[in-house]
Design an enzyme around this catalytic site. Structure first.
Site, PDB file in Angstrom:
ATOM      1  N   GLU A  89      -0.510   4.145  10.426  1.00 16.45           N
ATOM      2  CA  GLU A  89      -1.964   3.993  10.204  1.00 16.45           C
ATOM      3  C   GLU A  89      -2.789   4.918  11.115  1.00 16.45           C
ATOM      4  OE1 GLU A  89      -3.532   0.352   9.014  1.00 16.45           O
ATOM      5  OE2 GLU A  89      -1.602  -0.455   8.386  1.00 16.45           O
ATOM      6  N   SER A 115       5.667  -0.294   3.926  1.00 18.35           N
ATOM      7  CA  SER A 115       5.991  -1.656   4.360  1.00 18.35           C
ATOM      8  C   SER A 115       5.993  -2.561   3.134  1.00 18.35           C
ATOM      9  CB  SER A 115       4.951  -2.153   5.362  1.00 18.35           C
ATOM     10  OG  SER A 115       4.921  -1.287   6.457  1.00 18.35           O
ATOM     11  N   PHE A 169       0.859  -1.194   0.000  1.00 16.96           N
ATOM     12  CA  PHE A 169       0.000   0.000   0.000  1.00 16.96           C
ATOM     13  C   PHE A 169       0.894   1.242   0.000  1.00 16.96           C
ATOM     14  CE2 PHE A 169      -2.521   3.024   2.679  1.00 16.96           C
ATOM     15  CZ  PHE A 169      -3.755   2.977   2.043  1.00 16.96           C
TER      16      PHE A 169
HETATM   17  C1  LIG Z   1       6.801   4.054  12.165  1.00 18.98           C
HETATM   18  C2  LIG Z   1       7.343   3.369  10.970  1.00 18.98           C
HETATM   19  C3  LIG Z   1       6.351   2.982   9.899  1.00 18.98           C
HETATM   20  C4  LIG Z   1       5.578   4.150   9.357  1.00 18.98           C
HETATM   21  C5  LIG Z   1       4.600   3.690   8.312  1.00 18.98           C
HETATM   22  C6  LIG Z   1       3.771   4.863   7.804  1.00 18.98           C
HETATM   23  C7  LIG Z   1       2.816   4.393   6.704  1.00 18.98           C
HETATM   24  C8  LIG Z   1       1.380   4.452   7.123  1.00 18.98           C
HETATM   25  O1  LIG Z   1       1.048   4.551   8.259  1.00 18.98           O
HETATM   26  S1  LIG Z   1       0.166   4.317   6.014  1.00 18.98           S
HETATM   27  C9  LIG Z   1      -1.022   5.560   6.269  1.00 18.98           C
HETATM   28  C10 LIG Z   1      -0.957   6.492   7.419  1.00 18.98           C
HETATM   29  N1  LIG Z   1      -1.808   7.614   7.223  1.00 18.98           N
HETATM   30  C11 LIG Z   1      -2.949   7.803   7.895  1.00 18.98           C
HETATM   31  O2  LIG Z   1      -3.370   6.998   8.696  1.00 18.98           O
HETATM   32  C12 LIG Z   1      -3.683   9.050   7.584  1.00 18.98           C
HETATM   33  C13 LIG Z   1      -4.174   9.771   8.795  1.00 18.98           C
HETATM   34  N2  LIG Z   1      -5.158  10.749   8.406  1.00 18.98           N
HETATM   35  C14 LIG Z   1      -6.483  10.461   8.393  1.00 18.98           C
HETATM   36  O3  LIG Z   1      -6.903   9.402   8.825  1.00 18.98           O
HETATM   37  C15 LIG Z   1      -7.432  11.473   7.802  1.00 18.98           C
HETATM   38  O4  LIG Z   1      -6.756  12.253   6.875  1.00 18.98           O
HETATM   39  C16 LIG Z   1      -8.108  12.346   8.869  1.00 18.98           C
HETATM   40  C17 LIG Z   1      -8.706  11.472   9.928  1.00 18.98           C
HETATM   41  C18 LIG Z   1      -7.099  13.268   9.476  1.00 18.98           C
HETATM   42  C19 LIG Z   1      -9.309  13.051   8.248  1.00 18.98           C
HETATM   43  O5  LIG Z   1      -8.941  13.802   7.208  1.00 18.98           O
HETATM   44  P1  LIG Z   1      -9.872  15.002   6.656  1.00 18.98           P
HETATM   45  O6  LIG Z   1      -9.016  15.731   5.726  1.00 18.98           O
HETATM   46  O7  LIG Z   1     -10.522  15.701   7.808  1.00 18.98           O
HETATM   47  O8  LIG Z   1     -10.951  14.209   5.812  1.00 18.98           O
HETATM   48  P2  LIG Z   1     -12.504  14.013   6.085  1.00 18.98           P
HETATM   49  O9  LIG Z   1     -13.163  15.346   5.937  1.00 18.98           O
HETATM   50  O10 LIG Z   1     -12.734  13.246   7.331  1.00 18.98           O
HETATM   51  O11 LIG Z   1     -12.935  13.094   4.870  1.00 18.98           O
HETATM   52  C20 LIG Z   1     -12.815  13.498   3.520  1.00 18.98           C
HETATM   53  C21 LIG Z   1     -13.719  12.607   2.707  1.00 18.98           C
HETATM   54  O12 LIG Z   1     -13.330  11.233   2.902  1.00 18.98           O
HETATM   55  C22 LIG Z   1     -14.434  10.488   3.410  1.00 18.98           C
HETATM   56  N3  LIG Z   1     -13.952   9.556   4.418  1.00 18.98           N
HETATM   57  C23 LIG Z   1     -13.394   9.843   5.617  1.00 18.98           C
HETATM   58  N4  LIG Z   1     -13.118   8.720   6.275  1.00 18.98           N
HETATM   59  C24 LIG Z   1     -13.512   7.694   5.484  1.00 18.98           C
HETATM   60  C25 LIG Z   1     -13.486   6.290   5.633  1.00 18.98           C
HETATM   61  N5  LIG Z   1     -12.999   5.716   6.736  1.00 18.98           N
HETATM   62  N6  LIG Z   1     -13.962   5.531   4.621  1.00 18.98           N
HETATM   63  C26 LIG Z   1     -14.447   6.103   3.502  1.00 18.98           C
HETATM   64  N7  LIG Z   1     -14.504   7.442   3.316  1.00 18.98           N
HETATM   65  C27 LIG Z   1     -14.037   8.220   4.294  1.00 18.98           C
HETATM   66  C28 LIG Z   1     -15.369  11.520   4.032  1.00 18.98           C
HETATM   67  O13 LIG Z   1     -16.700  11.063   4.047  1.00 18.98           O
HETATM   68  C29 LIG Z   1     -15.180  12.712   3.122  1.00 18.98           C
HETATM   69  O14 LIG Z   1     -15.971  12.488   1.974  1.00 18.98           O
HETATM   70  P3  LIG Z   1     -16.517  13.729   1.060  1.00 18.98           P
HETATM   71  O15 LIG Z   1     -15.399  14.102   0.175  1.00 18.98           O
HETATM   72  O16 LIG Z   1     -17.655  13.123   0.305  1.00 18.98           O
HETATM   73  O17 LIG Z   1     -16.919  14.812   2.003  1.00 18.98           O
END
Ligand SMILES: CCCCCCCC(=O)SCCNC(=O)CCNC(=O)[C@H](O)C(C)(C)COP(=O)(O)OP(=O)(O)OC[C@H]1O[C@@H](n2cnc3c(N)ncnc32)[C@H](O)[C@@H]1OP(=O)(O)O
Length: 399
Positions: free
Chosen positions: A364, A159, A124
């Protein structure tokens, strides 16, 4: 109806993974961790044990078990090492389940089936050097060119970057639409212009592979667009709903490992004329681990239950991920403390647990992102809308 019992199949699954971890991971993990290398043979063995697609329907090459069975696999794997659970989280949670939810029938046949059988590995690619928590800040682009898209950009902290065969990659197809201009693509390692390289010097999950991905004019056929153009943000978020569930389940396994090691040491080590387990401040740490274990487990299995029902559970998943990972981090800290100076050396596994426990608090969705999400739900600032495509509910196979 509430039922906290495991089925005989789930019990058997737990025993299978536990035996595998005890025999094939525990004896070698210290060496793998020191060398900082991923043992590719692990995936081969997981495939032989049918663990690469536990909750993928049998029609798509999986075992057809329920979502809590995936949680059991993650728990038991992380009891061995966080890196191996991370690999399964990425392959099954972030990739395969996302293909199951959003893929066309052709995409499922081409990519999901070999992944569920363990013949191919999925990963991913979302995070970028300048876009972690703030997903909409990604800079990778995909420009339409006839029947193809041309991808350019870079991903980091991926990963299985150097191991996976297929990647779900997120890129802007229309920057003017903000997050609604992001699209999702299935990228194959063999596509010209794709390359990867490992990240060295990690604090923990050293026996796992983490790296960077590079896209230099990678030509991707339009058949590899997952979902519709502009649906990428939602697809990424729904993938994270699945990934976070497996991370939370893994954290339960890490707490189990911390407890196991600590209880053993409490009985072995004596101070002031008695086993250290008899000292109340040590007991406090043991009790905190037990509370963390039970609380986290309930949160995880509730998510599994909701997933089995085919219900969206972004809110519950975020809570489970946040709480379980925090408890695991605390349990690892307590485990080192209980072991005293010995806990600070790699003579005992608890120093590895502490180093490993930090990654799930960051990846995540950081602890801070989940804290904010929970507050927003409670305050009424965040609501989950229905999605165009949902993860299928689990149905027991008909005999
Ligand atoms: C430590 C060593 C290893 C490191 C590895 C690192 C690699 C990883 O971790 S991989 C990914 C990590 N990244 C994340 O987890 C991202 C974290 N951020 C988030 O979760 C989000 O951006 C968060 C919660 C901040 C919300 O963002 P925000 O910009 O407010 O979006 P939000 O307004 O909630 O949603 C935007 C749209 O997405 C939709 N949406 C939100 N959540 C979901 C969901 N769970 N499922 C489907 N749709 C969703 C909303 O309905 C909205 O839709 P629309 O456009 O129709 O209005």
């Amino acid at each position: 109806m509430m039922n906290f019992d495991f089925t005989p199949e789930q019990e058997m699954l737990r025993q299978t993974v536990r035996k595998f971890v005890d025999k094939e991971i525990m004896p070698y993990i210290k060496e793998w961790d020191e060398r900082g290398e991923f043992d590719r043979n692990i995936f081969k063995r997981l495939a032989e044990l049918n663990l690469m697609g536990v909750c993928i329907p049998e029609t798509y090459g999986g075992m057809g078990m329920d979502y809590n069975s995936l949680a059991i696999v993650c728990e038991e794997l992380e009891r061995g090492d966080t890196a191996f659970r991370t690999a399964v989280s990425v392959h099954t949670g972030l990739n395969s389940l996302t293909l199951l939810q959003w893929g066309t029938e052709e995409q499922k046949q081409k990519y999901l089936v070999p992944q569920a059988r363990g013949e191919k590995i999925g990963a991913f690619g979302l995070t970028e050097p300048n876009a972690g928590s703030d997903v909409a800040s990604i800079q990778t682009t995909a420009v339409r060119d006839g029947d193809d898209y041309i991808l350019n950009g870079q991903k980091t902290w991926i990963s299985l970057a150097d191991i996976a065969d297929h990647f779900l990659v997120f890129a802007y197809t229309d920057k003017s639409k903000k997050h609604r201009g992001i699209s999702a693509f299935i990228i194959e390692r063999t596509m010209p212009g794709f390359s990867s390289r490992p990240i060295k010097g990690k604090l923990g999950i050293r026996s796992g592979n983490t790296g960077e991905l590079f896209f230099d004019n990678v030509r991707v056929p339009k058949e590899n667009l997952l979902g519709e153009e502009g649906e990428g943000f939602k697809i990424a978020m729904s993938a994270l709903d699945n990934g976070r569930f497996t991370v939370a389940a893994g954290a339960v396994g890490l707490i189990m490992a911390c407890l196991e090691a600590s209880v053993k040491y409490c009985h072995e080590r004596k101070t002031f004329g008695k086993e250290i387990g008899r000292h109340q401040l040590v007991q406090q740490m043991i009790a905190r681990m037990e509370a963390g274990l039970q609380i986290s487990r309930l949160l995880v299995y509730k998510v599994g239950f909701l997933k089995n029902e085919g219900r969206r559970c972004t809110r519950e998943t975020s809570l489970a991920k946040w709480i379980a990972c925090d408890y695991a981090n605390q349990a690892a800290d307590d485990a080192v403390q209980i072991h005293g100076a010995y806990g600070y050396s790699n003579e005992y596994p608890v120093e590895r647990y502490l180093r490993n426990s930090k990654a799930p608090v960051i990846y995540e969705g950081t602890r801070e992102i989940h804290t904010i999400m929970q507050a927003e739900y409670v305050l009424g600032y965040r609501q989950d809308k229905p999605l165009r495509k949902t993860l299928p509910a689990w149905r027991p196979a008909e005999n």
